[in-house]
Design a protein around this motif. Structure first.
Motif, mmCIF file in Angstrom:
data_model
loop_
_atom_site.group_PDB
_atom_site.id
_atom_site.type_symbol
_atom_site.label_atom_id
_atom_site.label_comp_id
_atom_site.label_asym_id
_atom_site.label_seq_id
_atom_site.Cartn_x
_atom_site.Cartn_y
_atom_site.Cartn_z
ATOM 1 N N ILE A 11 104.912 -18.192 103.973
ATOM 2 C CA ILE A 11 103.455 -18.369 104.060
ATOM 3 C C ILE A 11 102.836 -17.476 105.138
ATOM 4 C CG2 ILE A 11 103.426 -20.714 103.136
ATOM 5 C CD1 ILE A 11 102.902 -21.442 106.275
ATOM 6 N N GLY A 12 103.646 -16.567 105.699
ATOM 7 C CA GLY A 12 103.082 -15.564 106.603
ATOM 8 C C GLY A 12 102.506 -16.109 107.900
ATOM 9 N N GLN A 26 106.793 -8.724 109.758
ATOM 10 C CA GLN A 26 105.940 -9.092 108.618
ATOM 11 C C GLN A 26 105.482 -7.807 107.967
ATOM 12 O OE1 GLN A 26 103.315 -11.592 111.297
ATOM 13 N NE2 GLN A 26 103.140 -12.738 109.395
ATOM 14 N N GLU A 30 101.054 -7.613 103.024
ATOM 15 C CA GLU A 30 101.052 -8.997 102.551
ATOM 16 C C GLU A 30 101.353 -10.006 103.648
ATOM 17 O OE1 GLU A 30 102.474 -9.010 98.060
ATOM 18 O OE2 GLU A 30 104.021 -8.280 99.403
ATOM 19 N N PRO A 56 107.404 -22.739 109.503
ATOM 20 C CA PRO A 56 106.717 -23.891 108.922
ATOM 21 C C PRO A 56 107.067 -24.138 107.461
ATOM 22 C CG PRO A 56 105.212 -22.050 109.170
ATOM 23 C CD PRO A 56 106.495 -21.651 109.843
ATOM 24 N N ALA A 57 107.541 -23.105 106.781
ATOM 25 C CA ALA A 57 107.862 -23.266 105.362
ATOM 26 C C ALA A 57 109.369 -23.323 105.122
ATOM 27 C CB ALA A 57 107.251 -22.120 104.561
ATOM 28 N N ARG B 59 107.076 -34.076 111.163
ATOM 29 C CA ARG B 59 107.571 -32.779 110.714
ATOM 30 C C ARG B 59 108.126 -32.869 109.290
ATOM 31 N NH1 ARG B 59 111.366 -28.709 111.464
ATOM 32 N NH2 ARG B 59 110.510 -26.863 112.494
ATOM 33 N N ARG B 106 96.331 -18.257 100.108
ATOM 34 C CA ARG B 106 97.098 -17.949 101.328
ATOM 35 C C ARG B 106 97.650 -16.528 101.244
ATOM 36 N NH1 ARG B 106 98.657 -21.112 106.301
ATOM 37 N NH2 ARG B 106 99.952 -19.572 107.304
ATOM 38 N N ARG B 107 98.172 -16.166 100.080
ATOM 39 C CA ARG B 107 98.766 -14.827 99.909
ATOM 40 C C ARG B 107 97.725 -13.720 100.029
ATOM 41 N NH1 ARG B 107 104.547 -14.387 97.573
ATOM 42 N NH2 ARG B 107 105.226 -16.005 98.995
ATOM 43 N N MET B 110 97.051 -13.902 104.165
ATOM 44 C CA MET B 110 98.007 -13.922 105.278
ATOM 45 C C MET B 110 98.353 -12.529 105.795
ATOM 46 S SD MET B 110 101.242 -15.445 103.242
ATOM 47 C CE MET B 110 102.541 -14.412 102.596
ATOM 48 N N PHE B 113 96.288 -11.586 108.847
ATOM 49 C CA PHE B 113 96.391 -12.360 110.090
ATOM 50 C C PHE B 113 97.797 -12.285 110.691
ATOM 51 C CE2 PHE B 113 92.677 -14.213 108.049
ATOM 52 C CZ PHE B 113 91.819 -14.444 109.113
ATOM 53 N N THR B 114 98.484 -11.161 110.451
ATOM 54 C CA THR B 114 99.856 -11.057 110.950
ATOM 55 C C THR B 114 99.882 -10.896 112.465
ATOM 56 O OG1 THR B 114 99.830 -8.663 110.706
ATOM 57 C CG2 THR B 114 100.651 -9.931 108.829
ATOM 58 N N GLY B 339 107.928 -25.007 118.666
ATOM 59 C CA GLY B 339 108.254 -26.148 117.812
ATOM 60 C C GLY B 339 107.188 -27.227 117.887
ATOM 61 N N HIS B 345 102.226 -27.866 110.671
ATOM 62 C CA HIS B 345 103.555 -27.496 110.195
ATOM 63 C C HIS B 345 103.496 -27.525 108.677
ATOM 64 C CE1 HIS B 345 107.867 -27.003 110.234
ATOM 65 N NE2 HIS B 345 108.010 -28.030 109.430
ATOM 66 N N GLY B 346 104.428 -26.820 108.027
ATOM 67 C CA GLY B 346 104.401 -26.778 106.570
ATOM 68 C C GLY B 346 103.504 -25.657 106.075
ATOM 69 N N ILE B 347 103.251 -25.662 104.769
ATOM 70 C CA ILE B 347 102.565 -24.510 104.166
ATOM 71 C C ILE B 347 101.125 -24.368 104.627
ATOM 72 C CG2 ILE B 347 104.030 -24.534 102.097
ATOM 73 C CD1 ILE B 347 101.533 -25.701 100.611
ATOM 74 N N HIS B 348 100.562 -25.407 105.215
ATOM 75 C CA HIS B 348 99.173 -25.318 105.683
ATOM 76 C C HIS B 348 99.081 -24.958 107.163
ATOM 77 C CE1 HIS B 348 97.260 -26.725 101.996
ATOM 78 N NE2 HIS B 348 98.299 -27.522 101.868
ATOM 79 N N GLN B 349 100.201 -24.633 107.789
ATOM 80 C CA GLN B 349 100.126 -24.290 109.214
ATOM 81 C C GLN B 349 99.076 -23.202 109.414
ATOM 82 O OE1 GLN B 349 103.249 -22.128 111.437
ATOM 83 N NE2 GLN B 349 103.523 -24.015 112.603
ATOM 84 N N GLN B 353 96.587 -18.627 113.528
ATOM 85 C CA GLN B 353 97.260 -18.958 114.789
ATOM 86 C C GLN B 353 97.569 -17.734 115.651
ATOM 87 O OE1 GLN B 353 101.584 -20.161 114.354
ATOM 88 N NE2 GLN B 353 100.933 -20.480 112.267
ATOM 89 N N GLN B 354 97.894 -16.605 115.016
ATOM 90 C CA GLN B 354 98.216 -15.431 115.830
ATOM 91 C C GLN B 354 96.961 -14.852 116.481
ATOM 92 O OE1 GLN B 354 101.213 -15.317 116.397
ATOM 93 N NE2 GLN B 354 102.196 -16.180 114.587
ATOM 94 N N ARG B 357 96.341 -17.181 119.463
ATOM 95 C CA ARG B 357 97.255 -16.867 120.567
ATOM 96 C C ARG B 357 96.731 -15.683 121.375
ATOM 97 N NH1 ARG B 357 101.462 -18.625 116.771
ATOM 98 N NH2 ARG B 357 102.505 -20.388 117.746
#
Lengths: 71, 404
Positions: A11-12, A26, A30, A56-57, B59, B106-107, B110, B113-114, B339, B345-349, B353-354, B357
């Motif tokens: 999920i990147g 990354q 994508e 996370p995934a 988690r 998301r694809r 994402m 936002f790397t 952590g 957490h999970g696919i919706h994290q 976030q980067q 940060r």
């Protein structure tokens, strides 16, 4: 240690590239995980374990048994 | 003799923070986490579901695709929400979707936002930060740090990244605030969302006509998104970018000013910034709560969550789980907090976030460095807390400093 990633479920979020940048990146367009080294050297393994745990995934799989071939 | 409530009796969600503890989760969550980290919970609409407060349960649920994020399957855990399940996610709001709808959005996003792309923004974030510090210094001691620093920096950054004119902020900031408010009745929230989307519709039309070199401009010419989707995504990203990091900057500063040794550690050691940011994310968890719904019967930590039951996920409680983080109620910037669940957490994290940060790593040390005598200008218990907002933090942060 042998590292695999499942790009189909990535999920990147970038946790791996943030935590162990010598091993994970990354891709530019994508944002999907790119595995730079499937056999991380000893000194990187702790970071790789943290990265796998932080994903996370849960797309990073580690196989720990090898002890002989890695540099 | 007082009757002891049974450990299996459903609880209600604790929401009251103890007086004098602005950084701690609502009182009652800690006790639940110690005694019953995954417990039955009665929702304000009468639904009997679950409340997860322990790190392992939280988690596990967030990482499990058998738990859905679709709004129309969720019961709202706070009083004053709609009766019964929520309306479905508006087009483009991917936090309320599951795979494969979520995956598609998301694809598309994402790659933008790397880690690397966000780090490339560092120079610009430093520049924006320095401009705001200059302005503060120029005006002299005394300011509301929320208004003069914490809010404008992330707002400028997200506007530039998306391609939203910052000069238009009077046309979207108020609506975004209403969307995030828990005091606003549901219909006001929906009206604010509609108004934000109307603003975005004008912008998207302009981007389609004349694509600019920014995120919305790229999506307008390089993706198969419909106008409705692009509007929804734009509104979602803008609202998310305006309010989250802003609260981390302000609340993080508040936490540092009340823990002077920690502030000093960050001020004197810039290399501490990455770790400090993770720890502040853990300790403050400004996005404290989320909800999921079981799509089928799922066993978690030895308990059976039935299909259709909502689970309220207390990220803030899980981030204080002593089994995972020793001395969890202590702010310790040297701690390895990786952590933590501050970004979920999970696919919706958190998608951004980067970016968060980078903004936090720049803004907090720069502020402390510029004003070594920075301190609160009111007693700590007079700082107004955002107890009524989906994103926690402070409404205002009156600070002052000594002039050189």
């Amino acid at each position: 240690m042998d590292v695999r990633v499942d790009r189909d479920r990535c999920i990147g979020a970038g946790m791996c590239a943030l935590t162990a940048p010598e091993i994970f990146d990354q891709d530019e367009d994508e944002g999907l995980v790119v595995l730079l080294n499937t056999r991380p050297p000893q000194e990187r393994r702790a970071a790789v374990r943290i990265a796998a745990g932080a994903c996370p995934a849960a797309v990073i799989t580690l196989t720990e048994q090898d002890t002989s071939t890695a540099p | 003799m007082q009757h002891e409530p049974s450990l299996t009796e459903p609880v209600t969600l604790p929401t009251q923070r103890a007086a004098g503890c602005p950084f701690d989760p609502p009182a009652g969550l800690a006790e639940l986490r110690e005694q019953r980290p995954l417990t039955r919970m009665t929702y304000p609409d009468g639904h009997v579901g679950w409340l997860a407060t322990g790190y392992p349960a939280v988690r596990a649920i967030l990482g499990d695709p058998r738990f859905s994020s679709r709004y129309e399957l969720l019961h709202y855990p706070f009083p004053g929400g709609p009766e019964g399940p929520l309306p479905p996610a508006p087009v483009g709001d991917m936090t309320g979707m599951d795979a494969p709808e979520h995956t598609r959005y998301r694809r598309l996003l994402m790659g933008k936002f790397t880690v690397r792309r966000m780090r490339q923004l560092t120079d610009r974030v430093e520049e924006i930060t320095a401009e705001h510090l200059d302005a503060l210094e120029h005006r002299g001691p005394g300011a509301d740090l929320v208004k003069a620093f914490a809010r404008p920096i992330p707002a400028l950054v997200i506007c530039e990244l998306l391609g939203v004119p910052y000069a238009d902020r009077d046309r979207f900031q108020g609506h975004a605030d209403t969307i995030m408010s828990m005091d606003a009745p549901p219909e006001e929230g929906y009206a604010a969302m509609a108004a934000l989307q109307e603003y975005m519709a004008h912008l998207v039309a302009a981007k389609r006509a004349d694509p600019s070199d920014d995120l919305l401009g790229d999506l307008a010419c390089d993706s198969d998104l419909t106008d409705e989707e692009l509007i929804g995504i734009g509104a979602f990203l803008l609202a998310a970018g305006l309010d989250t990091t802003a609260n981390m900057i302000a609340h993080g500063t508040f936490a540092l000013l009340t823990n002077p040794a920690q502030a000093e550690a960050l001020r004197t050691d810039p290399d501490l910034a990455p770790r400090a940011v993770e720890e502040l994310m853990r300790y403050l968890t400004v996005a404290p709560t989320t909800v999921r719904s079981a799509l089928e019967d799922v066993e978690v930590e030895g308990q059976m969550i039935k299909a259709g039951e909502s689970v309220t996920i207390s990220l803030e409680a899980a981030n204080r789980d002593r089994e995972r983080f020793p001395d969890p109620d202590v702010l310790d910037l040297h701690r390895k907090a990786t952590g933590h669940l501050g970004f979920g957490h999970g696919i919706h994290q958190c998608l951004g976030q980067q970016l968060a940060r980078v903004e936090l790593m720049v803004a907090l040390p720069a502020l402390l460095g510029r004003f070594p005598t920075l301190r609160l200008d009111v007693p700590a218990d007079e700082v107004p807390l955002r107890t009524n907002m989906n994103i926690y933090g402070v409404h205002r942060l009156p600070v002052t400093w000594d002039e050189d």
